[in-house]
Design an enzyme around this catalytic site. Structure first.
Site, PDB file in Angstrom:
ATOM      1  N   GLU A 129      12.800  -5.492   1.168  1.00 42.94           N
ATOM      2  CA  GLU A 129      13.069  -6.609   1.748  1.00 42.94           C
ATOM      3  C   GLU A 129      12.889  -6.729   3.055  1.00 42.94           C
ATOM      4  O   GLU A 129      12.580  -8.005   3.457  1.00 42.94           O
ATOM      5  CB  GLU A 129      14.633  -6.656   1.591  1.00 42.94           C
ATOM      6  N   TYR A 166      20.568 -12.046   5.497  1.00 42.19           N
ATOM      7  CA  TYR A 166      19.778 -12.024   4.262  1.00 42.19           C
ATOM      8  C   TYR A 166      19.591 -10.689   3.466  1.00 42.19           C
ATOM      9  O   TYR A 166      19.803 -10.291   2.381  1.00 42.19           O
ATOM     10  CB  TYR A 166      18.321 -12.810   4.611  1.00 42.19           C
ATOM     11  N   ASP A 187      17.179 -16.820   2.198  1.00 47.44           N
ATOM     12  CA  ASP A 187      15.901 -16.786   2.807  1.00 47.44           C
ATOM     13  C   ASP A 187      15.503 -18.061   2.810  1.00 47.44           C
ATOM     14  O   ASP A 187      15.870 -19.203   2.373  1.00 47.44           O
ATOM     15  CB  ASP A 187      14.943 -15.743   2.429  1.00 47.44           C
TER      16      ASP A 187
END
Ligand code: SF4
Length: 351
Positions: free
Chosen positions: A40, A123, A141
């Protein structure tokens, strides 16, 4: 509830599409929170195709959280070289160390604890909690904001923090409680593959029948995004100082932009300031000073206008805060993209 929105049908249509189109990505091999964390962070501002080889190399070198926590920062940055936004790598490294020290090496599974870890923003926290631990937490996002703006015709500026918070509230209502992992990944994937920034492929969209923007024909106007300030131009003078086969490089400060990476000696300012800097800071006597070329490098907030000058060292100083290296040794150091490009141009120049 969000009015006139068939939430359960929407979840089904979205999840059904995702399960049929699931891409075989290396971070989807298991639900290891450490690997999901790494992926991520790498995926922020970077395309999936670019990330795959970096992720594979990174995990090969640091297969577990403990391995990364024990690593030297230079080794971590070297594996990040070329991905850009190096503060991501430094924060990931610091965050992983924090998990080792404060949580016995296990990535926390509560929103309160995970959000306190360095470099883990809302996020990333939501992505780890939902994908690795199956918790119904939002992971909002840019892709998700674009999709939701269109689905529900939301005209709030997606660059504002309060808009992201509004979308988080909406996701808490929409998320499939029995499969939050797939739900969040499906929304991101929909934004990346179908509901793209320009020319969304509405004809192929699995949730087209739920989309209010498509029905009203306004998807091209969404999301609303306030104008970002243009990057500020900064004059940078750069010295390529050679001494026979070797040339001088130095390390950037441990704080700030591109912290801890290597570079050629440079100053923000004109050539005369650069020459003073070589004398005052590097105790160098140099000759030459012809301009090799101009190179421009743009960050989100500033733009370096880099003039590169060539010098010969008349009297080379000891390696106190700088290193004299050969072209072959360049691979032992991590340089920002701007300097990798400058090196390629210097090689061209002397060929
Ligand atoms: Fe996006 Fe079009 Fe799908 Fe609406 S129908 S979510 S605008 S791709």
């Amino acid at each position: 509830m969000i009015q006139e929105f068939r939430t359960e049908d929407f979840q089904q249509d979205l999840l059904h599409w995702f399960e049929r189109n699931l891409r075989d990505l290396p971070w989807r091999q298991d639900r290891d929170p450490y690997k999901i964390w790494v992926s991520e962070i790498m995926l922020q501002q970077t395309r999936v195709d670019t990330v795959i080889p970096y992720f594979n190399r990174f995990i090969e070198r640091f297969p577990t959280l403990q391995d990364l926590a024990q690593a030297q920062e230079d080794d971590v940055l070297k594996l990040w070289e070329g991905l850009g936004y190096y503060s991501r790598a430094r924060n990931l490294h610091a965050g992983v160390k924090e998990v080792r020290e404060s949580y016995g090496g296990a990535v926390p599974d509560s929103p309160e604890e995970i959000s306190k870890i360095k470099g883990v923003g809302p996020y990333t926290a939501g992505a780890i909690l939902s994908i690795a631990y199956g918790k119904p937490e939002p992971a909002v996002d840019g892709n998700v904001m674009r999709v939701l703006s269109r689905l529900l015709v939301i005209e709030d500026d997606i660059q504002k923090v309060k808009t992201r918070k509004r979308f988080e509230t909406i996701i808490r209502e929409l998320i499939a409680k029995d499969n939050p992992s797939y739900f969040n990944q499906a929304l991101m994937e929909l934004g990346a593959l179908i509901c793209t920034p320009k020319s969304p492929k509405c004809g192929h969209c699995p949730v087209q029948t739920h989309c209010q923007a498509q029905e009203a024909g306004v998807q091209g106007n969404l999301p609303v995004k306030g104008k970002a300030k243009p990057p500020k131009p900064v004059q940078v003078s750069v010295a390529f100082v050679s001494d026979g086969e070797k040339f001088l490089i130095r390390k950037r400060p441990e704080q700030g932009l591109l912290a801890g990476l290597w570079e050629l000696p440079n100053v923000e300012g004109e050539q005369v300031e650069l020459e003073n800097h070589l004398v005052d800071n590097h105790h160098l006597e140099v000759a030459g000073g012809g301009q090799l070329f101009h190179h421009q490098h743009t960050f989100s907030h500033l733009q370096w206008e880099m003039d590169v000058y060539a010098y010969r060292a008349v009297k080379a100083p000891l390696e106190i805060e700088a290193h004299w290296i050969t072209w072959e040794q360049i691979q032992n150091y991590t340089f920002p993209v701007s300097y990798q490009k400058i090196f390629a141009q210097i090689k061209e120049f002397y060929r």
